[in-house]
Design a protein around this motif. Structure first.
Motif, PDB file in Angstrom:
ATOM      1  N   CYS A 156       2.779  -4.317   7.885  1.00 46.60           N
ATOM      2  CA  CYS A 156       2.260  -2.809   7.504  1.00 46.60           C
ATOM      3  C   CYS A 156       1.212  -2.264   8.546  1.00 46.60           C
ATOM      4  O   CYS A 156       0.241  -3.249   8.809  1.00 46.60           O
ATOM      5  N   CYS A 172       0.846  -1.156  -0.044  1.00 49.59           N
ATOM      6  CA  CYS A 172       0.240   0.071   0.069  1.00 49.59           C
ATOM      7  C   CYS A 172       0.886   1.265  -0.270  1.00 49.59           C
ATOM      8  O   CYS A 172       0.546   2.307   0.075  1.00 49.59           O
ATOM      9  N   CYS A 176      -2.156  -1.476   6.379  1.00 49.36           N
ATOM     10  CA  CYS A 176      -3.098  -2.661   5.526  1.00 49.36           C
ATOM     11  C   CYS A 176      -2.915  -3.773   5.983  1.00 49.36           C
ATOM     12  O   CYS A 176      -3.612  -4.773   5.747  1.00 49.36           O
TER      13      CYS A 176
HETATM   14 ZN   LIG Z   1       0.408  -1.478   3.642  1.00 45.47          ZN
END
Ligand SMILES: [Zn+2]
Length: 219
Positions: free
Chosen positions: A172, A156, A175
């Motif tokens: 992450c 992302c 996301c």
């Molecule tokens: Zn991400």
């Protein structure tokens, strides 16, 4: 096309998920090297025994160097054969090596201190790998800017230092994408655009005239 990251955990990570490890000395050989070095430190100067210990140390170091060079040759041949385009990080290895060693006309200062730092960087054969790759895949190696490749999410594009859970794991915070940290970095490298012209991108006053052979001879 493939992105290659100079891994911290492994020697090189590919954007397709492959992890490549540069071989070194075996655990037994490492132990032996440590013992020999301790013995060498205690030697009496000019003794025959000191000479023998030094030769034994040199043989082990040479063995390690041979294995690394062998790995670099095999890996660069493999990458050049398998991929039409190889993207790597624009690193400062050469600049650092050069700054320490200097040139013939202008020898570097504090070479010994800097050599310790450079040894760590060159230890995984990265500089040599890129140099050999450029030789075997002329015009098919692209360098991309290295900034945040390890902190950015390759799914992302979110950048956060909290993304890096550990040396090996990337997760992450935006996301939830999880990945081997070095593979995530390699995916970012694969997605980035190459720095414009060869030599045009000058991080921290890197010398303009680059010679791949320098990196090769430094390992
Ligand atoms: Zn991400």
């Amino acid at each position: 096309m493939i992105g290659v990251d100079r891994g911290v955990v492994v020697s090189a990570a590919l954007s397709d998920g492959q992890l490549l490890c540069v071989p070194g000395l075996t655990t037994g050989e490492q132990q032996r090297l440590r013992r020999l070095r301790r013995r060498f430190a205690r030697r009496s100067y000019g003794s025959n025994r000191g000479d023998r210990v030094r030769q034994a140390i040199a043989r082990l170091i040479a063995r390690r160097t041979d294995r690394r060079k062998d790995w670099v040759e095999k890996t660069s041949t493999d990458l050049a054969r398998r991929f039409d385009l190889v993207k790597v990080e624009e690193l400062r290895i050469r600049a650092m090596t050069r700054s320490a060693r200097g040139t013939v006309g202008r020898p570097g200062r504090r070479v010994r201190q800097k050599a310790g730092l450079n040894r760590g960087i060159l230890a995984n054969g990265w500089g040599l790998l890129v140099a050999r790759l450029e030789h075997k895949a002329p015009g098919r190696v692209e360098k991309v800017k290295a900034a945040f490749t390890s902190l950015q999410c390759s799914a992302c594009a979110h950048i956060a230092s909290e993304n890096r859970k550990s040396q090996a794991e990337f997760r992450c915070t935006a996301c939830g994408f999880t990945c081997h940290a070095d593979v995530n970095a390699a995916r970012n490298i694969a997605a980035r655009r190459a720095v414009t012209a060869r030599g045009a991108f000058q991080p921290l006053g890197e010398a303009v005239n680059r010679e791949p052979q320098l990196a090769a001879s430094a390992v």
